[in-house]
Scaffold this active site. Structure first.
Site, PDB file in Angstrom:
ATOM      1  N   GLY A   1      41.411  41.851  41.389  1.00  0.00           N
ATOM      2  CA  GLY A   1      42.446  41.053  40.709  1.00  0.00           C
ATOM      3  C   GLY A   1      41.805  40.002  39.806  1.00  0.00           C
ATOM      4  CG  HIS A   2      39.514  36.715  41.439  1.00  0.00           C
ATOM      5  ND1 HIS A   2      39.350  37.014  42.760  1.00  0.00           N
ATOM      6  CD2 HIS A   2      40.185  35.544  41.394  1.00  0.00           C
ATOM      7  CE1 HIS A   2      39.900  36.063  43.497  1.00  0.00           C
ATOM      8  NE2 HIS A   2      40.409  35.158  42.692  1.00  0.00           N
TER       9      HIS A   2
ATOM     10  CE  LYS B   1      47.439  37.844  45.883  1.00  0.00           C
ATOM     11  NZ  LYS B   1      47.748  36.919  46.991  1.00  0.00           N
TER      12      LYS B   1
END
Ligand code: PAF
Length: 282
Positions: free
Chosen positions: A36-37, A150
């Site tokens: 995600g990062h 998210k």
């Protein structure tokens, strides 16, 4: 990649780029990078001349001291991943630089902080987030800052804060990255035991069941919430909250018309997880 540890050094490192009129893409993080990062870094790399990633586990946004202590950290691994993603500057300040003795100022965003994460983690959570993000924006002065969907409520709080305080930064929210089986990527996932990892699928399973129900024509939020809760219980997980709200105001929604945000939080095997989807009718 340049690793800098003080506010003075990040300003010095960015000064020539700013003078040359280059755009600065900024990804604020608390480290322990996952896919995600990496997707945020990649998006920043694609769209900005200079990419800065901050790595700071912000103590003021943790309401539970044991959660702060257990938060995973591995700067060496993070630096390697950031470098692979083409990050120019990794900014890893010390807590004493961010919060020097006598620190007495906070940023309080109202309304969109009161429900969901604010209601369960306490209002101090978003005071901590808004204050540190405002400070990081002042330190880095980015053109664009990238956040993950998210943390949908966090992204909304940051948007509201930058608009209300006239902070000249564009906020871009990037899609949630999931494991192949649907689990939303999170730095906390490493703390899940094998059994809890399996149970954690309750969150994404509940959200996807609601998406399918909306696609099949269900519009009543109560019906969607009841069946999503049943999906979670079927996997032995009780939601801390499970809500369908307006994506703009976070006010509860009774019927799905257009878009609504469905968000969930739950403790699974001692790890607090969150996830959300956009429900789209029509
Ligand atoms: O999402 C996070 O990792 C943190 O809340 C943030 C935005 C870096 C602020 O500490």
């Amino acid at each position: 990649m340049n690793i800098v540890r003080t506010i003075a050094d990040v300003r010095t490192a960015l000064e020539p780029h700013r003078r040359a009129g280059r755009t600065i893409g900024f990804v604020p993080t608390m480290g322990y990078f996952h896919a995600g990062h990496a997707s945020l870094m990649r998006r920043a790399r694609e769209t900005s001349d200079v990419v800065v990633v901050s790595l700071f586990v912000n103590p003021t946004q943790f309401n539970d001291p044991s959660d702060l202590t257990a938060y995973p950290r591995d700067e060496e691994r993070d630096a390697a991943l950031a470098s692979t993603e083409g990050v120019d500057i990794l900014f890893a300040p010390a807590a004493t630089d961010v919060y020097p003795p006598g620190f007495a100022t906070t940023v309080v965003v109202t309304r969109v902080t009161e429900q969901m994460e604010g209601a369960t983690r306490g209002v101090s959570h978003f005071v901590g987030v808004a204050t540190v993000v405002a400070k990081l924006f002042n330190m880095v002065q980015p053109t664009t800052a990238f956040f993950g969907q998210k943390d949908a409520q966090q992204a909304l709080v940051v948007r509201r804060m930058t608009r209300d305080l006239d902070i000249p930064v564009r906020i871009e929210v990037c899609p949630t990255v999931r494991e192949p089986d649907g689990l939303a990527m999170s730095s906390r996932n490493v703390r899940l035991s094998a059994a809890a990892r399996d149970q954690a699928l309750a969150l994404s399973a509940a959200l996807s069941s609601a998406e399918r129900a909306v696609a099949a024509g269900v519009r009543d939020a109560r019906v969607l919430l009841d069946s999503a809760r049943a999906v979670m219980r079927g996997r032995g997980v009780e939601p801390e909250y499970l809500e369908i709200v307006s994506a703009d105001t976070l006010a509860a929604v009774d019927r799905i018309a257009g878009e609504a945000l469905m968000a969930v939080a739950a403790h699974v095997g001692g790890v607090r997880l969150i996830d959300n989807v956009m429900l789209r009718a029509g």
